[in-house]
Every structure is written in C-alpha cells, then in structure tokens.
Motif scaffolding. Structure first.
Motif, mmCIF file in Angstrom:
data_model
loop_
_atom_site.group_PDB
_atom_site.id
_atom_site.type_symbol
_atom_site.label_atom_id
_atom_site.label_comp_id
_atom_site.label_asym_id
_atom_site.label_seq_id
_atom_site.Cartn_x
_atom_site.Cartn_y
_atom_site.Cartn_z
ATOM 1 N N GLU A 234 0.865 -1.179 0.000
ATOM 2 C CA GLU A 234 0.000 0.000 0.000
ATOM 3 C C GLU A 234 0.899 1.225 0.000
ATOM 4 O O GLU A 234 1.956 1.224 0.629
ATOM 5 C CB GLU A 234 -0.881 -0.039 1.261
ATOM 6 N N GLU A 235 0.517 2.275 -0.699
ATOM 7 C CA GLU A 235 1.360 3.463 -0.800
ATOM 8 C C GLU A 235 0.557 4.756 -0.714
ATOM 9 O O GLU A 235 -0.622 4.790 -1.047
ATOM 10 C CB GLU A 235 2.159 3.500 -2.111
ATOM 11 N N MET A 236 1.223 5.789 -0.263
ATOM 12 C CA MET A 236 0.639 7.120 -0.275
ATOM 13 C C MET A 236 1.746 8.116 -0.558
ATOM 14 O O MET A 236 2.932 7.821 -0.369
ATOM 15 C CB MET A 236 -0.047 7.450 1.056
ATOM 16 N N GLY A 237 1.367 9.280 -1.065
ATOM 17 C CA GLY A 237 2.375 10.283 -1.362
ATOM 18 C C GLY A 237 1.828 11.686 -1.274
ATOM 19 O O GLY A 237 0.602 11.901 -1.257
ATOM 20 N N TYR A 238 2.746 12.645 -1.207
ATOM 21 C CA TYR A 238 2.399 14.060 -1.121
ATOM 22 C C TYR A 238 3.385 14.822 -1.997
ATOM 23 O O TYR A 238 4.605 14.694 -1.829
ATOM 24 C CB TYR A 238 2.503 14.525 0.337
ATOM 25 N N TRP B 20 7.074 9.982 -0.542
ATOM 26 C CA TRP B 20 6.442 8.726 -0.926
ATOM 27 C C TRP B 20 6.608 7.714 0.202
ATOM 28 O O TRP B 20 7.727 7.420 0.607
ATOM 29 C CB TRP B 20 7.093 8.201 -2.201
ATOM 30 N N ASN C 179 5.469 3.836 1.659
ATOM 31 C CA ASN C 179 4.859 2.554 1.303
ATOM 32 C C ASN C 179 5.116 1.508 2.381
ATOM 33 O O ASN C 179 6.042 1.610 3.181
ATOM 34 C CB ASN C 179 5.353 2.050 -0.062
ATOM 35 N N SER D 111 -0.655 -1.186 -3.860
ATOM 36 C CA SER D 111 0.524 -1.338 -4.712
ATOM 37 C C SER D 111 0.366 -2.357 -5.827
ATOM 38 O O SER D 111 1.178 -2.389 -6.752
ATOM 39 C CB SER D 111 1.736 -1.718 -3.864
ATOM 40 N N SER E 298 -2.144 15.077 -2.821
ATOM 41 C CA SER E 298 -1.690 13.805 -2.263
ATOM 42 C C SER E 298 -2.401 12.657 -2.968
ATOM 43 O O SER E 298 -3.356 12.859 -3.711
ATOM 44 C CB SER E 298 -1.961 13.748 -0.755
ATOM 45 N N PHE E 299 -1.915 11.427 -2.723
ATOM 46 C CA PHE E 299 -2.514 10.246 -3.341
ATOM 47 C C PHE E 299 -2.339 9.039 -2.425
ATOM 48 O O PHE E 299 -1.505 9.047 -1.524
ATOM 49 C CB PHE E 299 -1.900 9.969 -4.723
ATOM 50 N N HIS E 300 -3.131 7.992 -2.690
ATOM 51 C CA HIS E 300 -3.117 6.784 -1.869
ATOM 52 C C HIS E 300 -3.696 5.657 -2.710
ATOM 53 O O HIS E 300 -4.758 5.802 -3.303
ATOM 54 C CB HIS E 300 -3.975 7.024 -0.620
ATOM 55 N N PHE E 301 -2.976 4.522 -2.804
ATOM 56 C CA PHE E 301 -3.462 3.423 -3.636
ATOM 57 C C PHE E 301 -2.827 2.097 -3.207
ATOM 58 O O PHE E 301 -1.762 2.082 -2.588
ATOM 59 C CB PHE E 301 -3.162 3.688 -5.119
#
Length: 200
Positions: free
Chosen positions: A144-148, A193, A195, A175, A170-173
């Motif tokens: 699972e990952e998220m980023g800004y 980033w 994860n 993997s 930002s995002f989240h999805f």
C-alpha cells in the motif's frame, strides 16, 4: 557572541547501486538458489544474473523488484549501505540519495531516504526527486502506498487512469495496481512517498 550555524552537510549521493553484485550473490546463496532458479523466477536470463552479480550490468528498477522477490528480499536490503540504525533522526542534507534512473543530459530520478532501511521493517519513506521530463517505470507489487507532492508538477498513472498533480496534492493506492509517474513540469518534482511493506 554565538557561533554561526554550521551549513547542512551534503546528501551522500550514491550514483548507482553500491555493492549490488555482492549483495545479490550473497542473498542467492543464503536462499540456496542457483542462477537458473533465480533467473526463472525473475523472468530473465542466467547470463544477466551472472553479469549483475559481477557488477558488469545494472538492473532496471522493475528488474530489481523482481530479483528481490525471487530472493525473498526487498530492494532496500539489497541496496542500502546501513541496514539497521539505532539513531531515529535523519538530518536534512545528510540523508542517503540513490539514483535509480538516468535520461538525457540532465535527466534523473533520485530517491532520498527519510527512514532507516531495516530488515523486517514494515514502513518505508523516501523523497522522490524527479527531473523535468523524466518518466518512471510502471511497476506493481504487494503493499500500500501514499504520497504528497512537495513541489513541482506530476502526472501519476494508476492502472488505466492518469492524474495531474500539483504541489500540495496527495494520493493513496494499493501497490498491486500498476503505477508510475512522469514529471510534466519545468522544475524538479519532489514527492514524499511512503509505502508498506518496505520494497525499495
């Protein structure tokens, strides 16, 4: 009169993957695998594995992922200089920066580590530094990952969808969705980033 503050130390840039060949060979032998077995699982030739173990070739990020999975390891364990640290703080300007892609005269994708890579660690975070015009490989894996997006402009691809991100977005999805990105701006994009589990 107080002393002026010391300038921040330069990030320790490792242009490429230090001692990767030795680590690959060690991980393979610890796992009790032959060149043929690793090549079959990673979907490449025995010849390539041999070249990588002898530092005669450099793998792409996607290939590095496949090799790590074939060896029951992760990219962090194969590439980091320090696997374990008792120091919880990583100072600005003194973090390890690894180059994972090059393109053209000045193109690059760098990963600045903001967490200590540790065996068995569940969480990993980096700042991705993406030069204008650079495109990452599309990868997928467990997790699972998220980023800004700290600064710059980025085009994020998740499966068949593409999203344009600006600083502050930002995002989240998960993997296992094929994912990649492209810097569509004119300045270096900086992305925090995160994860889990650790994969780089």
């Amino acid at each position: 009169m107080p002393n002026p503050p010391k300038p921040a130390a330069k990030a320790q840039h490792t242009d490429g993957l230090p001692s990767l060949g030795v680590r690959l060979r060690h991980a393979r032998k610890v796992a009790g695998l032959t060149l043929k077995q690793v090549a079959h699982t990673a979907g490449c030739s025995e010849s390539l594995i041999s070249k990588l173990e002898n530092d005669a070739a450099s793998p792409s990020l996607a290939m590095l992922h496949r090799l790590a999975m074939a060896l029951g390891s992760n990219v962090s364990e194969l590439t980091s200089e320090d696997w374990v640290s008792a120091e919880p703080v990583l100072r600005a300007g003194a973090r390890q920066v690894s180059r994972f892609a090059k393109g053209g005269k000045a193109g690059y994708i760098d990963l600045e580590r903001i967490t200590h890579p540790q065996k068995g660690g569940l969480l990993q975070a980096d700042i991705h530094l993406v030069a204008p015009g650079m495109v990452s490989e599309v990868i997928e894996h467990v997790g699972e990952e998220m980023g800004y997006l700290i600064e710059g402009t980025l085009e994020l691809t998740l499966g068949g969808a593409t999203y344009r991100l600006n600083a502050g977005d930002s995002f989240h999805f998960p993997s296992n969705v094929p994912h990649g990105y492209r810097n569509v701006g004119t300045e270096v994009a900086r992305i925090l980033w995160v994860n889990t589990p650790a994969t780089f």
